[in-house]
Design a protein around this motif. Structure first.
Motif, mmCIF file in Angstrom:
data_model
loop_
_atom_site.group_PDB
_atom_site.id
_atom_site.type_symbol
_atom_site.label_atom_id
_atom_site.label_comp_id
_atom_site.label_asym_id
_atom_site.label_seq_id
_atom_site.Cartn_x
_atom_site.Cartn_y
_atom_site.Cartn_z
ATOM 1 N N LEU A 199 75.560 51.403 -40.980
ATOM 2 C CA LEU A 199 74.552 51.356 -42.031
ATOM 3 C C LEU A 199 74.260 49.899 -42.361
ATOM 4 C CD1 LEU A 199 75.344 54.124 -44.695
ATOM 5 C CD2 LEU A 199 73.667 54.161 -42.839
ATOM 6 N N ALA A 200 73.048 49.469 -42.056
ATOM 7 C CA ALA A 200 72.581 48.114 -42.369
ATOM 8 C C ALA A 200 71.280 48.254 -43.132
ATOM 9 C CB ALA A 200 72.400 47.302 -41.090
ATOM 10 N N THR A 201 71.351 48.976 -44.248
ATOM 11 C CA THR A 201 70.162 49.464 -44.940
ATOM 12 C C THR A 201 69.737 48.613 -46.125
ATOM 13 O OG1 THR A 201 71.677 51.007 -46.043
ATOM 14 C CG2 THR A 201 70.394 51.853 -44.205
ATOM 15 N N GLY A 202 70.330 47.438 -46.306
ATOM 16 C CA GLY A 202 69.857 46.521 -47.329
ATOM 17 C C GLY A 202 70.319 46.871 -48.730
ATOM 18 N N ALA A 203 69.603 46.290 -49.707
ATOM 19 C CA ALA A 203 70.049 46.353 -51.092
ATOM 20 C C ALA A 203 69.739 47.671 -51.785
ATOM 21 C CB ALA A 203 69.418 45.206 -51.886
ATOM 22 N N VAL A 204 68.732 48.402 -51.344
ATOM 23 C CA VAL A 204 68.396 49.677 -51.986
ATOM 24 C C VAL A 204 69.512 50.677 -51.678
ATOM 25 C CG1 VAL A 204 66.731 51.556 -52.098
ATOM 26 C CG2 VAL A 204 65.937 49.193 -51.837
ATOM 27 N N PRO A 205 70.098 51.310 -52.686
ATOM 28 C CA PRO A 205 71.335 52.072 -52.468
ATOM 29 C C PRO A 205 71.166 53.495 -51.960
ATOM 30 C CG PRO A 205 70.799 52.093 -54.792
ATOM 31 C CD PRO A 205 69.757 51.214 -54.122
#
Length: 409
Positions: free
Chosen positions: A157-163
């Protein structure tokens, strides 16, 4: 890229084609792994960011074999200009550049594909697939109105800041971000040569944050404001402090003349855009059986400066390293996860030191003192340059011991 869905299997499924995901995918593909890289936006998507490439980003790009390609597109910069509330300024030398994320992320994603990774977009991660033993063994992704299942040996999972993805994967420990930022691009040929450094500005008008202006390619500038510690954690969810980023941005422009001149003489390209930040390697579990969390989803952005591109790539490569070594050494799931988490724990002290240095944003008079002394102390300037190169401790600059040294050097 068209794939044979709904049934698809890959060794490693990487969710998120930003710097962390693309770096991991490239390293894994170069090592011979079958890799599928998935993103919810088409290749070349935009990302709210200051776009600054500091020495850790240069180092990561060199390891990926992409530094020359990136620098051929980027705007090279020789200094970070630190500007204090009372107008004092010190230019800190460093290996620096600026490249808009749309171009950087496009290059990184393409480099992953050039190495052999497949790319699927737009496709949105819905939730992990879990086998009877409780191990993650794939993911559900939504393409248009249809949901497809993709099996894998490892899910990254490299999905950034949005949780949202972290929550779906039961990896989220903090729902709210560590900070927030607002930025825009301004085309201003008249300002070229007048703003040459990556300028970071502290003053009371932008408290408890900071403003920045970075020279970008093609006579453009990245201008923005950031606030770290923007949310107070309460039982993992948190609440937002009373702040208005647009008001802070307007105050920055009103109180810093180069920013005012940039907005007056230049043309804003599009709208100002805001985004959350996840910092300090906090706020998410780093792994569970069959799954690794990396990049800003794992909190790879530094507080104090908000810089995160280099550490996103670095943590992505650490995830790839663990999988590559795990296969070579025939590690079991627990051994591989421990190797990855140990590599992140080794980075954690650096993040903690930046968190200590973050007090400058809340008390900008500290910047006045540091910059006043640095103009009189070559040794202190060298230490500030060392912070950029990660050879000096940023927290020591604003510690009691650090202050005592200010007047002895």
């Amino acid at each position: 890229m068209s794939l044979a869905l709904p049934l698809q299997r890959t060794e490693v499924l990487v969710i998120g084609a930003g710097p962390a995901g693309s770096a991991a995918a490239r390293q894994l593909a170069r090592a011979g792994f079958d890799v599928l890289l998935v993103d919810q936006q088409p290749q070349g998507r935009d990302k709210i960011c200051g776009d600054g490439l500091i020495p850790d980003a240069h180092k990561a790009l060199a390891r990926l074999g992409l530094l020359e390609q990136v620098m051929a597109l980027a705007q090279p910069v020789s200094h970070v200009g630190c500007i204090a509330p009372r107008g004092g300024r010190i230019d800190v030398p460093g290996e620096l550049a600026v490249l808009p994320r749309r171009e950087l992320d496009n290059l990184l994603c393409q480099a992953a594909q050039d190495a052999g990774a497949r790319f699927l977009a737009p496709a949105r991660f819905e939730k992990p697939l879990v086998n009877e033993q409780g191990r993650v063994c794939g993911a559900q992704v939504r393409i248009g109105d249809d949901v497809h299942e993709i099996a894998c040996d490892w899910l990254l999972l490299a999905t950034g800041a949005v949780p949202k993805a972290l929550i779906a994967a039961e990896m989220c420990e903090r729902h709210t971000p560590s900070g927030v930022a607002l930025r825009g691009y301004v085309h201003a040929p008249s300002m070229v040569g007048r703003i040459k450094a990556m300028e970071v500005v502290w003053n009371k008008a932008v408290r408890p944050g900071y403003g920045w202006i970075f020279p970008a390619p093609n006579d453009c500038f990245n201008i923005g404001v950031g606030v770290t510690d923007s949310h107070k954690a309460v039982s993992g969810k948190g609440s937002k402090k009373e702040l208005n980023l647009r008001a802070i941005f307007d105050a920055f422009c009103a109180n810093y003349e180069p920013a005012a001149a940039l907005m007056r003489e230049g043309k804003l390209l599009g709208e100002l855009k805001g985004a959350p930040l996840r910092c300090t390697l906090d706020g998410a579990r780093w792994s569970r059986p069959g799954l690794l969390v990396t990049g800003e989803a794992a909190g790879s952005t530094y507080s104090f400066t908000g810089e995160g591109i280099g550490k996103a790539m670095e943590t992505g490569m650490l995830a790839a390293d663990a999988i590559i070594q795990g296969k070579a050494k025939q590690w079991n799931d627990a051994q591989l996860r421990e190797a990855y988490e140990q590599s992140l724990r080794a980075l954690k002290p650096k993040f903690d030191l930046y968190q200590r240095a973050n007090r400058v944003n809340a008390a900008p008079w500290l910047a006045d003192l540091l910059i006043w002394r640095a103009k009189r102390s070559p040794r202190l300037l060298a230490r500030m340059s060392g912070v950029l190169r990660e050879t000096s401790n940023p927290g020591n600059l604003v510690s009691l011991k650090g202050f005592s040294r200010l007047f002895l050097e």
